[in-house]
Design a protein around this motif. Structure first.
Motif, short mmCIF file in Angstrom:
data_model
loop_
_atom_site.label_atom_id
_atom_site.label_comp_id
_atom_site.label_asym_id
_atom_site.label_seq_id
_atom_site.Cartn_x
_atom_site.Cartn_y
_atom_site.Cartn_z
N SER A 1 -11.52 -4.49 20.50
CA SER A 1 -10.73 -5.71 20.65
C SER A 1 -10.10 -6.25 19.75
CB SER A 1 -11.65 -6.86 21.23
OG SER A 1 -12.40 -6.56 22.25
N LEU A 2 -10.69 -5.77 18.39
CA LEU A 2 -10.00 -6.18 16.97
C LEU A 2 -8.72 -5.12 16.93
CD1 LEU A 2 -13.14 -6.91 14.73
CD2 LEU A 2 -11.41 -8.36 15.31
N ILE A 3 -8.95 -4.18 17.30
CA ILE A 3 -7.57 -2.99 17.08
C ILE A 3 -6.67 -3.46 17.98
CG2 ILE A 3 -6.79 -0.78 17.54
CD1 ILE A 3 -9.55 0.34 16.80
N LEU A 4 -6.96 -4.16 19.18
CA LEU A 4 -5.86 -4.45 20.30
C LEU A 4 -5.43 -5.63 19.44
CD1 LEU A 4 -4.63 -4.43 23.01
CD2 LEU A 4 -6.40 -5.70 23.83
N LEU A 5 -6.17 -6.72 19.09
CA LEU A 5 -5.52 -7.70 18.44
C LEU A 5 -4.38 -7.50 17.23
CD1 LEU A 5 -5.50 -11.02 17.76
CD2 LEU A 5 -7.46 -10.54 16.10
N PHE A 6 -4.86 -6.60 16.53
CA PHE A 6 -4.00 -6.17 15.51
C PHE A 6 -2.97 -5.66 15.80
CE2 PHE A 6 -7.52 -6.64 12.76
CZ PHE A 6 -7.03 -6.97 11.36
N ILE A 7 -2.53 -4.72 16.96
CA ILE A 7 -1.30 -4.04 17.44
C ILE A 7 -0.60 -4.81 18.27
CG2 ILE A 7 -2.60 -1.82 16.98
CD1 ILE A 7 -2.84 -1.25 19.86
N SER A 8 -1.06 -5.85 19.03
CA SER A 8 -0.52 -6.46 19.99
C SER A 8 -0.15 -7.82 19.83
CB SER A 8 -1.35 -6.24 21.19
OG SER A 8 -2.44 -7.11 21.23
N SER B 1 0.92 -1.28 0.02
CA SER B 1 -0.02 0.02 0.14
C SER B 1 0.92 1.23 0.09
CB SER B 1 -0.68 0.03 1.18
OG SER B 1 0.00 0.27 2.43
N GLY B 2 2.30 1.06 0.21
CA GLY B 2 3.09 2.27 0.20
C GLY B 2 3.10 2.85 1.23
N ILE B 3 2.50 2.28 2.66
CA ILE B 3 2.46 3.10 3.85
C ILE B 3 3.76 3.10 4.72
CG2 ILE B 3 1.30 3.26 6.34
CD1 ILE B 3 -0.86 1.94 4.94
N ALA B 4 4.52 1.80 4.58
CA ALA B 4 5.69 1.68 5.39
C ALA B 4 6.33 0.26 5.00
CB ALA B 4 5.29 1.62 6.69
N ARG B 5 7.49 0.05 5.41
CA ARG B 5 8.23 -1.13 5.18
C ARG B 5 7.90 -1.92 6.67
NH1 ARG B 5 11.67 -1.70 1.12
NH2 ARG B 5 12.88 -3.37 2.43
N VAL B 6 7.77 -3.31 6.51
CA VAL B 6 7.49 -4.12 7.61
C VAL B 6 8.40 -5.45 7.55
CG1 VAL B 6 5.20 -2.98 8.17
CG2 VAL B 6 5.34 -5.14 6.82
N ILE B 7 8.32 -6.21 8.45
CA ILE B 7 9.01 -7.47 8.62
C ILE B 7 7.95 -8.57 7.72
CG2 ILE B 7 10.04 -9.34 9.89
CD1 ILE B 7 10.53 -7.13 11.98
N LEU C 1 3.51 -2.05 13.32
CA LEU C 1 2.98 -2.30 11.79
C LEU C 1 3.38 -3.72 11.20
CD1 LEU C 1 4.56 0.86 9.80
CD2 LEU C 1 2.14 0.39 10.65
N THR C 2 4.55 -4.35 11.64
CA THR C 2 4.65 -5.70 11.46
C THR C 2 3.45 -6.75 11.90
OG1 THR C 2 6.89 -5.65 11.19
CG2 THR C 2 6.10 -7.77 11.59
N SER C 3 3.05 -6.48 13.19
CA SER C 3 1.92 -7.10 13.95
C SER C 3 0.54 -6.87 13.05
CB SER C 3 1.71 -6.65 15.12
OG SER C 3 0.63 -7.38 16.01
N VAL C 4 0.24 -5.63 12.76
CA VAL C 4 -0.88 -5.28 12.16
C VAL C 4 -0.94 -6.01 10.61
CG1 VAL C 4 -2.17 -3.61 10.79
CG2 VAL C 4 -1.32 -3.30 13.06
#
Length: 264
Positions: free
Chosen positions: A175-182, A16-22, A201-204
């Protein structure tokens, strides 16, 4: 302890061009069951560490409940939760270290796992602050929903159901947001010297590309937490280490490395 190779999907955030992630691997729906099986093996191989961390996680909610019941001061809940949100990631890092040491063929110890909490400590504290901000925002939204409830209505199901539905919907979203970021942030920060943004961002990205397996894993966590509360927090003695070790194996199974992990 080996993990089978999995296909690497496209990176949603990088594409998507937002960032680089693992990069991450493609998971299957049954993988969470495998993580639990590996966690049970770790519990058997490190019983003392398991019990000690389990007791700590069981004592924290019990202590909060006890203080509220004996003092009648419900305002103590907020500072207690704040403290837990800040130290929680570090306690989890201690459990991850137990599984990591077992993977390396080492004998885990509490001293080593406590030292593991110092790894990437600045970003670890930053992650705790992120969780804290999210919790405060969640509480403010819940308070707003409660304030919208008209005082002249009776507390019957027919009157309450619109607010129950709204509150449940908001809880699911948070809860879904928490799942994505954690889901994988803390294990990433523990094993790799990366910044907090990269870990988040890697977790998301990993959760987004593995929605069904991660929702299944989230369901297991939710049921475990419910069981812990239903057992008067005693269940947490077993359930929290189980989830902690399982989370480490989920991380190892999901997030890629440039070179194979050859533990010796």
């Amino acid at each position: 302890m080996s993990h089978s190779f999995k296909e690497t999907p496209h990176n949603a955030i990088t594409d998507s061009g937002i960032a680089r992630v693992i990069p991450c691997r493609q998971l299957s729906l049954g993988d969470p069951v495998k993580w639990l099986a590996l966690a049970i093996q770790d519990m058997k191989r490190a019983p003392l560490n398991t019990i000690m961390y389990g007791v700590i996680f069981a004592l924290i909610p019990w202590l909060i409940t006890y203080l509220v019941a004996t003092t009648g001061w419900h305002l103590i809940i907020m500072p207690a939760i704040v403290c837990f949100m800040l130290i929680g990631p570090f306690l989890a890092a201690g459990m991850y270290d137990v599984s990591w040491e077992l993977q390396k063929g080492h004998k885990p110890s509490m001293a080593h796992s406590l030292r593991a909490m110092k790894r990437n400590a600045v970003n670890g504290w930053g992650f705790g602050v992120v969780l804290l901000i999210m919790m405060v925002f969640w509480l403010r939204v819940a308070s707003l929903i409660h304030a919208l409830y008209p005082p002249y209505l009776d507390e019957t199901l027919s009157d309450l159901w619109p607010f129950l539905i709204l509150g449940t919907a908001v809880g699911v979203i948070f809860s879904l947001i928490l799942l994505f970021i954690s889901a994988f942030t803390q294990p990433i920060l523990m094993e790799r010297k990366v910044d907090l943004a990269t870990a988040l961002l890697t977790s998301v990205n990993a959760v987004w590309l593995n929605k069904l397996p991660m929702l299944f894993w989230a369901g297991i966590i939710f049921i475990s937490v419910v069981l812990g509360f239903l057992t008067g927090f005693l269940g947490f003695i077993v359930l929290m280490p189980l989830l902690g070790y399982g989370t480490w194996h989920a991380y190892i199974d999901t997030i890629e490395t440039k070179k194979p992990r050859n533990y010796v």
